[in-house]
Design a protein around this motif. Sequence first.
Motif, mmCIF file in Angstrom:
data_model
loop_
_atom_site.group_PDB
_atom_site.id
_atom_site.type_symbol
_atom_site.label_atom_id
_atom_site.label_comp_id
_atom_site.label_asym_id
_atom_site.label_seq_id
_atom_site.Cartn_x
_atom_site.Cartn_y
_atom_site.Cartn_z
ATOM 1 N N ARG B 8 0.823 -1.213 0.000
ATOM 2 C CA ARG B 8 0.000 0.000 0.000
ATOM 3 C C ARG B 8 0.861 1.270 0.000
ATOM 4 O O ARG B 8 0.409 2.333 -0.408
ATOM 5 C CB ARG B 8 -0.914 0.005 1.231
ATOM 6 C CG ARG B 8 -1.957 -1.099 1.188
ATOM 7 C CD ARG B 8 -2.737 -1.187 2.466
ATOM 8 N NE ARG B 8 -1.874 -1.520 3.604
ATOM 9 C CZ ARG B 8 -2.310 -1.560 4.864
ATOM 10 N NH1 ARG B 8 -3.558 -1.288 5.144
ATOM 11 N NH2 ARG B 8 -1.481 -1.875 5.835
ATOM 12 N N VAL B 11 1.406 2.197 -3.504
ATOM 13 C CA VAL B 11 0.187 2.856 -3.993
ATOM 14 C C VAL B 11 0.183 4.318 -3.542
ATOM 15 O O VAL B 11 -0.117 5.229 -4.317
ATOM 16 C CB VAL B 11 -1.074 2.137 -3.433
ATOM 17 C CG1 VAL B 11 -2.345 2.918 -3.771
ATOM 18 C CG2 VAL B 11 -1.162 0.724 -3.972
ATOM 19 N N GLU B 70 -11.603 8.555 -9.085
ATOM 20 C CA GLU B 70 -12.340 7.282 -9.050
ATOM 21 C C GLU B 70 -11.630 6.191 -9.861
ATOM 22 O O GLU B 70 -11.718 5.016 -9.544
ATOM 23 C CB GLU B 70 -13.769 7.490 -9.586
ATOM 24 C CG GLU B 70 -14.654 8.356 -8.691
ATOM 25 C CD GLU B 70 -14.965 7.697 -7.339
ATOM 26 O OE1 GLU B 70 -14.795 6.473 -7.221
ATOM 27 O OE2 GLU B 70 -15.351 8.423 -6.401
ATOM 28 N N ILE B 73 -7.235 6.035 -8.201
ATOM 29 C CA ILE B 73 -6.930 5.772 -6.790
ATOM 30 C C ILE B 73 -7.635 4.471 -6.410
ATOM 31 O O ILE B 73 -8.863 4.413 -6.360
ATOM 32 C CB ILE B 73 -7.400 6.923 -5.872
ATOM 33 C CG1 ILE B 73 -6.687 8.219 -6.260
ATOM 34 C CG2 ILE B 73 -7.115 6.588 -4.401
ATOM 35 C CD1 ILE B 73 -7.077 9.435 -5.440
ATOM 36 N N PRO B 74 -6.867 3.418 -6.161
ATOM 37 C CA PRO B 74 -7.500 2.121 -5.886
ATOM 38 C C PRO B 74 -8.080 2.063 -4.472
ATOM 39 O O PRO B 74 -7.639 2.793 -3.583
ATOM 40 C CB PRO B 74 -6.325 1.135 -6.017
ATOM 41 C CG PRO B 74 -5.114 1.941 -5.725
ATOM 42 C CD PRO B 74 -5.399 3.341 -6.135
ATOM 43 N N ASP B 75 -9.070 1.212 -4.290
ATOM 44 C CA ASP B 75 -9.592 0.952 -2.948
ATOM 45 C C ASP B 75 -8.621 0.015 -2.251
ATOM 46 O O ASP B 75 -8.366 -1.086 -2.733
ATOM 47 C CB ASP B 75 -10.971 0.294 -3.021
ATOM 48 C CG ASP B 75 -12.042 1.274 -3.466
ATOM 49 O OD1 ASP B 75 -11.804 2.488 -3.368
ATOM 50 O OD2 ASP B 75 -13.107 0.832 -3.920
ATOM 51 N N VAL B 76 -8.068 0.470 -1.150
ATOM 52 C CA VAL B 76 -7.150 -0.396 -0.402
ATOM 53 C C VAL B 76 -7.674 -0.553 1.022
ATOM 54 O O VAL B 76 -8.269 0.377 1.570
ATOM 55 C CB VAL B 76 -5.708 0.175 -0.355
ATOM 56 C CG1 VAL B 76 -5.084 0.200 -1.719
ATOM 57 C CG2 VAL B 76 -5.686 1.554 0.272
ATOM 58 N N MET B 78 -7.680 -0.449 4.924
ATOM 59 C CA MET B 78 -6.931 0.450 5.805
ATOM 60 C C MET B 78 -6.380 -0.233 7.044
ATOM 61 O O MET B 78 -5.527 0.314 7.727
ATOM 62 C CB MET B 78 -7.813 1.634 6.227
ATOM 63 C CG MET B 78 -8.195 2.551 5.081
ATOM 64 S SD MET B 78 -6.796 3.044 4.042
ATOM 65 C CE MET B 78 -5.815 3.928 5.217
ATOM 66 N N GLU B 86 -12.625 -2.675 1.641
ATOM 67 C CA GLU B 86 -13.651 -1.753 1.158
ATOM 68 C C GLU B 86 -14.939 -2.483 0.818
ATOM 69 O O GLU B 86 -16.029 -1.991 1.026
ATOM 70 C CB GLU B 86 -13.140 -1.033 -0.085
ATOM 71 C CG GLU B 86 -11.876 -0.256 0.128
ATOM 72 C CD GLU B 86 -12.021 0.784 1.216
ATOM 73 O OE1 GLU B 86 -13.010 1.516 1.184
ATOM 74 O OE2 GLU B 86 -11.172 0.831 2.105
#
Lengths: 486, 89
Positions: B8, B11, B70, B73-76, B78, B86
Amino acid sequence: MNWAIVSFLAYTGILIAIGVWSYRIVEKVPITKYENEFYAAGRGLGGIVVALIIAGGLASAGTFIAGPGMTYAYGYSWVLINNFQIFMNLLLLAPIGIIVGIVARRVNAVTYLDIFRARYQSRAIIVILTLFVTVFLLPYMATQFVGAARVIARMTGMGYLASLALGSLVVLVYCVLGGMRGTSLATLIQGIVITLGCIVLFVGTVVYAGGFQRSTEILAAQDINFLSPSMGGAFPPMFAFSLACLTGYFIVGMPHAMLGALTYKNTRALKRGIWMGAILVLLWTLLLCMAGVIGRSLVPDLAVPDEIAPWLAMHVVPEALGGIVLAGIVAGIQTTVAAMAIIITSSIASNLLRELKPDVSAERVKFASRVTMGACLAIAIGFALLQPRLIQWIIFFSIGGLVTATFGPILLGLFWKRGNQWGAIASICWGMVIYGLGNTVVPQMSLWGTHPSFVAVISSVIVYVLVSSATPPPSEEIARTFWGKR
Amino acid sequence: MKFDEDPRIRVSRKILALAWLFFSLYLAAIMGLSFNVGTEPYLWGLPRWVAIGNIIVPVVFVLLLIFVAERFIPDVPMTEDTGDTEEER
């Protein structure tokens, strides 16, 4: 009956109710989770609230009062300069949002200094940063109160002191009682009011002026430089570029803006916070700045340019809608004050207190948080009694000081493994000296007509790299905490 | 002990580069157009550089940002300990 006052009082009543409601929520939270709730709202905020907290926190009286004031004074050149700030949510959340979110969860950080503590493990950095952040944020907060009081006084006819009390005490109530929980809910309501107020003011001004064409012709007749992108050379491209850096690339160092990075729920909220924030700041900035410059064609002789927004609200929109504009402007200011109050309080009552007294109880921190917040707001209100005239330059001075102190240690600290506490301390101290000199006895340090923060930030980053490279690297534990896989 | 970097973080670095590239392009567009387009002839009754550089450009870039954020930016997740992703939200 004065409908402007009635609608403004209704808005104020809602904020007080939010403060009381949030207080009940925060009080129900177990003492062990109190700080997480008070400072980070349980780390569960969605995209629109994150967008509003960052955008509302950064867009201050500088946007809502001084923005139209500067375009009134200097024409369309300051529409250009103000437009640089539109992407501040992107420039804060995108660079550090994910990494701060990861680390905050790993080390249970609820304040921005918790991140510094985890990264540098240095008491000196916490003490130095608490000092500088407080020194720069208190006058910044004071300018916000001044702006709010001037708007209220101008529109309601109340005296400055009464207006100051009305505009500031409500913030004190919902911040001190509700902490971040109260602030986030209030910010949501305020975001709607701000946006409505901006739209009403802009449409009212354009209609009253008889359209853009007529207004442009009048401005050209007053002074052709009002139509120039540099105000006839007064604000050359390098000066504009340095302000673009200050409200663009360097914004990542603004501590009160980091609240959003500490409180968002997930990356979906982060992404929405980025683009929704851009839409909101675009609307607020463009509409108010355009209204300010068009206002010049309506009333060319205001003694205090910062009074153009309230003047327009009083003269170009119906009374009841003027109340919404008033509430919108004051709301924009209050969101900034609330974010600053959270930052100063967390720095002093949580981080500094724990550094100086590691065995302090959670009950003590809770008590200290409310007392500190009340005291800081009271001091800022006290400064506001001095009524400084040129708040825009005080705002730029404060922003410049804050980003000079924090830009290098934050950005390089999060992305460069070799950066260490010595580099951070040297960078902060060097930056403050250069910034102080550039603003006082050696103004020629501001190369090529740039803002003093430009040279201070760039040189402090260089110092950070040089000193970090010449001193021992940080521990492997820090590397694992910040960048390692678990 | 071998150091394994959290993916991450990579990213995060890419998003930093993306954000600064986006803002740099915006800055180049708004300053380039504002200082080069000129004032006349007026557009919509406004100086030409204002209408193009300070209304059209910001609006276009804000719309572009919705797509960029959208899309790029990837959904990572947390948190790593709870399996919090997510998709679960």
